[in-house]
Scaffold this motif. Structure first.
Motif, PDB file in Angstrom:
ATOM      1  N   HIS A 115       0.829  -1.203   0.000  1.00 31.63           N
ATOM      2  CA  HIS A 115       0.000   0.000   0.000  1.00 31.63           C
ATOM      3  C   HIS A 115       0.863   1.253   0.000  1.00 31.63           C
ATOM      4  CE1 HIS A 115      -3.504  -2.526   0.811  1.00 31.63           C
ATOM      5  NE2 HIS A 115      -2.821  -3.098   1.801  1.00 31.63           N
ATOM      6  N   TRP A 116       0.268   2.322  -0.539  1.00 32.20           N
ATOM      7  CA  TRP A 116       0.952   3.616  -0.615  1.00 32.20           C
ATOM      8  C   TRP A 116       0.323   4.582   0.381  1.00 32.20           C
ATOM      9  CZ3 TRP A 116       4.989   3.946  -4.088  1.00 32.20           C
ATOM     10  CH2 TRP A 116       5.080   2.889  -5.011  1.00 32.20           C
ATOM     11  N   PRO A 117       1.113   5.548   0.860  1.00 32.32           N
ATOM     12  CA  PRO A 117       2.540   5.749   0.630  1.00 32.32           C
ATOM     13  C   PRO A 117       3.388   4.692   1.304  1.00 32.32           C
ATOM     14  CG  PRO A 117       1.738   7.276   2.281  1.00 32.32           C
ATOM     15  CD  PRO A 117       0.524   6.571   1.763  1.00 32.32           C
ATOM     16  N   LYS A 118       4.595   4.515   0.796  1.00 35.27           N
ATOM     17  CA  LYS A 118       5.498   3.505   1.334  1.00 35.27           C
ATOM     18  C   LYS A 118       6.548   4.153   2.234  1.00 35.27           C
ATOM     19  CE  LYS A 118       4.976   0.041  -2.318  1.00 35.27           C
ATOM     20  NZ  LYS A 118       5.666  -0.915  -3.206  1.00 35.27           N
ATOM     21  N   ASN A 119       6.868   3.446   3.309  1.00 32.73           N
ATOM     22  CA  ASN A 119       7.834   3.939   4.278  1.00 32.73           C
ATOM     23  C   ASN A 119       9.197   3.310   4.037  1.00 32.73           C
ATOM     24  OD1 ASN A 119       6.296   5.561   6.566  1.00 32.73           O
ATOM     25  ND2 ASN A 119       4.994   3.837   5.981  1.00 32.73           N
ATOM     26  N   THR A 120      10.242   4.083   4.310  1.00 32.61           N
ATOM     27  CA  THR A 120      11.598   3.573   4.197  1.00 32.61           C
ATOM     28  C   THR A 120      12.497   4.334   5.149  1.00 32.61           C
ATOM     29  OG1 THR A 120      13.435   3.156   2.665  1.00 32.61           O
ATOM     30  CG2 THR A 120      12.113   5.134   2.288  1.00 32.61           C
ATOM     31  N   ILE A 121      13.571   3.694   5.584  1.00 38.61           N
ATOM     32  CA  ILE A 121      14.523   4.368   6.462  1.00 38.61           C
ATOM     33  C   ILE A 121      15.753   4.838   5.690  1.00 38.61           C
ATOM     34  CG2 ILE A 121      13.764   3.161   8.525  1.00 38.61           C
ATOM     35  CD1 ILE A 121      16.170   1.296   8.203  1.00 38.61           C
ATOM     36  N   TYR A 122      15.819   4.524   4.411  1.00 39.66           N
ATOM     37  CA  TYR A 122      16.847   5.068   3.530  1.00 39.66           C
ATOM     38  C   TYR A 122      16.272   5.154   2.135  1.00 39.66           C
ATOM     39  CZ  TYR A 122      17.480   0.069   2.614  1.00 39.66           C
ATOM     40  OH  TYR A 122      17.266  -1.253   2.314  1.00 39.66           O
ATOM     41  N   LEU A 123      16.867   5.992   1.307  1.00 44.91           N
ATOM     42  CA  LEU A 123      16.334   6.210  -0.039  1.00 44.91           C
ATOM     43  C   LEU A 123      17.352   5.726  -1.057  1.00 44.91           C
ATOM     44  CD1 LEU A 123      13.742   7.544  -1.248  1.00 44.91           C
ATOM     45  CD2 LEU A 123      15.183   9.510  -1.760  1.00 44.91           C
ATOM     46  N   ASP A 124      17.048   4.621  -1.680  1.00 39.17           N
ATOM     47  CA  ASP A 124      17.893   4.044  -2.711  1.00 39.17           C
ATOM     48  C   ASP A 124      17.182   4.216  -4.048  1.00 39.17           C
ATOM     49  OD1 ASP A 124      18.942   2.022  -4.587  1.00 39.17           O
ATOM     50  OD2 ASP A 124      20.117   1.332  -2.877  1.00 39.17           O
ATOM     51  N   LEU A 125      17.749   5.040  -4.928  1.00 38.75           N
ATOM     52  CA  LEU A 125      17.075   5.329  -6.200  1.00 38.75           C
ATOM     53  C   LEU A 125      16.904   4.077  -7.049  1.00 38.75           C
ATOM     54  CD1 LEU A 125      18.523   8.786  -7.349  1.00 38.75           C
ATOM     55  CD2 LEU A 125      16.458   8.260  -6.013  1.00 38.75           C
ATOM     56  N   GLY A 126      17.834   3.143  -6.958  1.00 39.76           N
ATOM     57  CA  GLY A 126      17.686   1.903  -7.710  1.00 39.76           C
ATOM     58  C   GLY A 126      16.485   1.107  -7.253  1.00 39.76           C
ATOM     59  N   GLN A 127      16.280   1.036  -5.946  1.00 37.66           N
ATOM     60  CA  GLN A 127      15.126   0.311  -5.424  1.00 37.66           C
ATOM     61  C   GLN A 127      13.829   1.043  -5.734  1.00 37.66           C
ATOM     62  OE1 GLN A 127      15.722  -0.498  -1.273  1.00 37.66           O
ATOM     63  NE2 GLN A 127      17.561  -1.737  -1.606  1.00 37.66           N
ATOM     64  N   VAL A 128      13.850   2.381  -5.685  1.00 34.71           N
ATOM     65  CA  VAL A 128      12.651   3.144  -6.024  1.00 34.71           C
ATOM     66  C   VAL A 128      12.288   2.948  -7.492  1.00 34.71           C
ATOM     67  CG1 VAL A 128      11.654   5.454  -6.178  1.00 34.71           C
ATOM     68  CG2 VAL A 128      13.058   4.836  -4.204  1.00 34.71           C
ATOM     69  N   ALA A 129      13.296   2.972  -8.369  1.00 35.40           N
ATOM     70  CA  ALA A 129      13.033   2.754  -9.794  1.00 35.40           C
ATOM     71  C   ALA A 129      12.454   1.369 -10.041  1.00 35.40           C
ATOM     72  CB  ALA A 129      14.330   2.938 -10.584  1.00 35.40           C
TER      73      ALA A 129
END
Length: 235
Positions: A150-164
């Motif tokens: 479900h959105w929005p999604k939570n994360t403790i770090y931002l990895d652009l590869g994983q987001v893509a």
């Protein structure tokens, strides 16, 4: 003596190197501060290949992918609880998405995830700094985005590869940090992100290395100082 001189020279060289790193980081901070007041350039000029060690202020037109928000729940300036909100922007005729940092949204204390304000439909014109993504640090537990349905999604770090991968579309190599807006509910106080070490820490390490050099010399002098011969009593 040769070992002492070599060790002292090595420690001094390491201290000078740390001072050089501190000066370099200081120059990055100055360029970052100057970029916030620079006139914006068209995003297309720097989109795919942003200049190294520079932070261009850009103008871009697109539309929000409003139902695909990401909440970074460990921003460095978070003192009251809250999240940094990132939302993809669709650019006309471009396959890549631009991840936009809307700013910090403080928590209310009564809910785990703050209620996100609605984003305007249709095209929007945005201005902000084109910045490297925040430092990832130590990743534990693998890709947390893939396990969320479900959105929005939570994360403790931002990895652009994983987001893509999560969005199923490629991303631009940097994120757009929007200019401050007094009318916005988001707090946009973007400080330069030293994911490794700030200038002050480099100076502290330089002081440490110089102290080692002094200590080596002092130890050498103490161990090799001339000692007076002991007097013996004659009967």
């Amino acid at each position: 003596m040769l070992l002492t001189v070599a060790a002292a020279a090595l420690f001094v060289r390491l201290g000078v190197w740390q001072l050089d790193r501190a000066a370099y980081k200081d120059s990055l901070v100055r360029r970052y501060a100057a970029a916030a007041h620079a006139p914006p350039v068209p995003f297309g000029q720097v989109a795919a290949t942003p200049p190294a060690d520079a932070f261009p202020r850009v103008a871009v037109h697109g539309r929000w992918l409003a139902d695909r928000a990401y909440l970074l729940d460990n921003p460095r300036h978070d003192a009251r609880g809250g999240v940094e909100v990132y939302v993809p922007l669709v650019l006309p005729g471009q396959p890549r998405l631009l991840l936009v940092d809307l700013g910090f949204l403080p928590g209310t204390g009564n809910e785990q995830v703050p209620q996100l304000p609605a984003l305007p439909p249709g095209g929007v014109d945005l201005h902000g700094l084109y910045l490297p993504p925040p430092g990832v640090g130590l990743e534990l537990g693998g890709d947390a985005l893939a396990s969320q349905a479900h959105w929005p999604k939570n994360t403790i770090y931002l990895d652009l590869g994983q987001v893509a991968k999560d969005l199923g579309r490629p991303l631009y190599p940097r994120v757009l940090a929007l200019d401050a807006d007094p009318a916005a509910i988001y707090q946009r106080e973007h400080a330069f992100d030293f994911s490794s070490m700030p200038p002050a820490r480099h100076r502290a390490y330089a002081f440490q290395w110089f102290s080692f050099a002094v200590a080596v010399l002092v130890i050498f002098l103490v161990l090799h100082r001339k000692r007076r011969p002991r007097r013996t009593d004659r009967r």
